[in-house]
Write an enzyme that holds these catalytic residues in place. Structure first.
Site, PDB file in Angstrom:
ATOM      1  N   CYS A 107       1.361  -4.629  26.215  1.00 48.26           N
ATOM      2  CA  CYS A 107       0.565  -3.900  25.221  1.00 48.26           C
ATOM      3  C   CYS A 107       0.378  -2.437  25.615  1.00 48.26           C
ATOM      4  CB  CYS A 107      -0.792  -4.582  25.036  1.00 48.26           C
ATOM      5  SG  CYS A 107      -0.631  -6.235  24.330  1.00 48.26           S
ATOM      6  N   CYS A 153      -2.384  -5.664  28.854  1.00 47.93           N
ATOM      7  CA  CYS A 153      -1.365  -6.024  29.836  1.00 47.93           C
ATOM      8  C   CYS A 153      -0.240  -4.984  29.794  1.00 47.93           C
ATOM      9  CB  CYS A 153      -0.819  -7.413  29.521  1.00 47.93           C
ATOM     10  SG  CYS A 153       0.055  -7.480  27.933  1.00 47.93           S
ATOM     11  N   GLU A 208      -4.331  -6.564  20.542  1.00 49.47           N
ATOM     12  CA  GLU A 208      -4.052  -5.139  20.391  1.00 49.47           C
ATOM     13  C   GLU A 208      -2.628  -4.890  19.909  1.00 49.47           C
ATOM     14  OE1 GLU A 208      -4.611  -6.902  23.095  1.00 49.47           O
ATOM     15  OE2 GLU A 208      -4.150  -5.828  24.948  1.00 49.47           O
ATOM     16  N   HIS A 242      -0.698 -10.839  21.055  1.00 51.53           N
ATOM     17  CA  HIS A 242      -1.924 -10.294  21.638  1.00 51.53           C
ATOM     18  C   HIS A 242      -2.663  -9.460  20.595  1.00 51.53           C
ATOM     19  CE1 HIS A 242      -0.361 -10.580  26.079  1.00 51.53           C
ATOM     20  NE2 HIS A 242      -0.064 -11.657  25.357  1.00 51.53           N
TER      21      HIS A 242
END
Length: 573
Positions: A116, A113, A85, A83
């Site tokens: 993260c 999410c 981030e 992801h």
């Protein structure tokens, strides 16, 4: 550690960081999201801004700096943690050489999410600013509020809805195009079944994968839900059906990607042996020459030189550890991995300057031990570019092996060996901005570093330093004495006149350099430009990071290599 970089000083406001607003940084994240889309990934991007604050006064101690940028790479790398981030925070930790990101704000185009948000908690981030809310996975206010959970040992501020409409629209458009493409493929398949064979061309996907949860949800969503999403609990525009990751088709992708090689890097296969106690990781920054005045040839065959160099955020990384002896005496086990599109080094491990640095330092110490020094170099600095990649790697190797062998960082033998390896190597033991004289290897004085943003542009091909000096000797160019004195008197990087009298010689060897110079000097976003060292990289000083990114993107479109992400100048701690 001598290689740890710091960032220049500045003031800060609540939503205005060093003159930049949350929207400004979110636009950088959006640029990363568009890069993800070009790779066939769900368009989600993130940036990390470093900005230390005095806890007592709440005032900024240093000027804020974007230290990491990333986009979604889950499909490209087949990594469930790919992801935007998540990757950006890992890169930020690498730059800061610390797992705590307490002085950082994470900007991401989609609400994080649980995974993260959990990493933000573990990294102790100060703030997270996000664009669109995620009604299916949002963990900072929509489904969960990990940042506000008092049961955890760290809470942090979450700011929703910054450029949320734009972020949500980008995601909805992406999935709308995917549904249309899927529909067209299904129609082609139906027509083929009806006629006994294909009647229209069918485009095959280059990176197919089983649909992810997010892409399946998006495909089944109604058109009304996509065009008019319901407001989220967090108050940010919703990106219905979009979450970090998604299915990447790769159709029309102009970038050729070796997925097996990418996966190998993503899984950190080559650095696995350097984890745990007993290992050392050293950051080796690139440099540019703000001023380079090559003088007369000395009796020893070397040229007199005045060189003012400035370290950059662009950097290589060296991993080192001691291993059991393979044979009597010292062995150096060197491996190298090129990253970010940099061409692999065409140098045998024994001839690499890193190997030479380790061996010469052992000789200087009169170290007689049967052992192996294992070194892995992650190369991001291109060779023959005038950016000091090899010299910086050599200095990093000296610092790293000194740590492994229990030698103090201020041991004079480190600098002695550095000078024997090359004129630029001693600079990288200091970093920041500094003036060197002699043949460019004798430290004169430090200068206050600049906080300018630069774009690095390199045409295809390189320039050999020795060849550039030979061409210079055939037709020497002299810098005006007044400019030389101004450079020597300068005590701040911004006061140094940008001069390099190797430019003409290098342009004769690589005519494409003249084309780069002409283009850069005529660009509206460029305040000044200069070739670094003997070339072939040119650095363009720009008024803002966005301006530098525009210059770099346009340079890429012309077929030139570029490095806009880590081009902001930094100083030594």
């Amino acid at each position: 550690m001598l290689f740890r970089s710091a960032f220049p000083n500045a003031q800060v406001g609540y939503h205005i960081i060093g003159g930049m607003t949350d929207e400004d940084y979110m636009r950088m994240a959006i640029d990363e999201a568009r890069r993800a889309e070009r790779l066939g990934e769900v368009p989600i991007g993130a940036v990390v801004v470093y900005e230390p604050i005095d806890p007592a006064t709440r005032r900024s101690l240093e000027k804020p700096q974007v230290i990491a940028r990333a986009c979604n790479l889950r499909e490209t790398t087949k990594d469930p943690a790919g992801h935007a981030e998540f990757l950006a925070m890992k890169r930020a930790a690498e730059v800061l050489d610390a797992w705590r990101l307490t002085d950082c704000t994470v900007y991401v185009t989609l609400e994080p999410c649980v995974m993260c948000a959990g990493l933000m908690h573990q990294a102790r981030v100060r703030r997270c600013v996000y664009g669109a809310a995620d009604p299916k996975a949002g963990a900072l206010g929509t489904l969960y509020a990990v940042n506000e959970d008092k049961r955890l040992n760290h809470t942090f501020e979450a700011v929703p809805g910054v450029l949320g409409d734009e972020c949500a629209r980008m995601l909805r458009d992406f999935f709308s195009r995917k549904r249309a493409k899927k529909s067209q493929k299904q129609e082609a398949k139906d027509m083929a079944n009806e006629s006994g064979g294909p009647s229209v061309p069918v485009v095959s996907e280059t990176a197919s994968a089983a649909p992810s949860r997010s892409s399946t949800a998006a495909t089944s969503a109604s058109s009304a839900a996509v065009s008019s999403p319901a407001p989220s609990a967090a108050g940010a525009p919703s990106a219905a059906g979009a979450s970090s990751g998604g299915e990447g088709s790769g159709v029309g992708d102009p970038c050729a990607v070796d997925l097996l090689d990418v996966a190998r890097v993503a899984q950190q296969v080559e650095t696995e042996r350097f984890r745990g106690p007993g290992s050392v990781r050293v950051v080796a920054p690139a440099k540019v020459n703000l001023f380079l005045d090559i003088g007369e040839v000395r009796p020893d065959g070397y040229h007199e030189a005045v060189s003012i160099m400035h370290a950059l955020l662009l950097h290589d990384v060296l991993h080192l550890r001691l291993a059991p002896a393979r044979e009597a005496g010292l062995s150096v086990d060197l491996t190298c991995r090129s990253r970010g599109g940099v061409a692999p080094l065409d140098v045998a491990p024994e001839d690499n300057i890193v190997t030479k640095a380790v061996r010469r330092f052992a000789q200087a110490l009169e170290r007689d031990v049967d052992e192996t020094v294992a070194v892995h170099v992650e190369k991001r600095i291109p060779a023959q570019a005038g950016l000091g990649g090899g010299s910086s790697d050599a200095a990093a190797a000296l610092v790293g092996v000194a740590r492994l062998w229990g030698v103090s960082e201020d041991d004079p033998r480190i600098e002695e060996v550095a000078r024997s390896l090359g004129a630029d190597v001693p600079f990288f033991l200091r970093g920041g901005c500094a003036c060197f004289t002699g043949v460019g290897d004798v430290f004169s004085h430090e200068l206050a570093p600049s906080n300018a943003c630069v774009a690095l542009i390199k045409p295809e091909g390189g320039v050999s330093t020795s060849a550039a000096y030979r061409a210079f000797d055939d037709c020497p160019q002299r810098i005006a004495p007044a400019d030389r004195q101004t450079a020597l008197d300068a005590r701040h990087a911004s006061d140094v006149p940008l001069r390099n009298n190797l430019t003409v010689a290098s342009e004769q060897l690589l005519p494409a350099l003249a084309e780069v110079h002409a283009w850069v000097n005529g660009h509206a976003d460029v305040q000044a430009a200069l070739m670094s060292g003997s070339g072939s990289a040119v650095f363009a000083v720009c008024p803002s990071f966005d301006a530098a990114a525009r210059v770099a993107a346009q340079a890429q479109a012309r077929g030139w290599m570029f490095a806009p992400v880590r081009a902001a100048m930094v100083g030594a701690r």
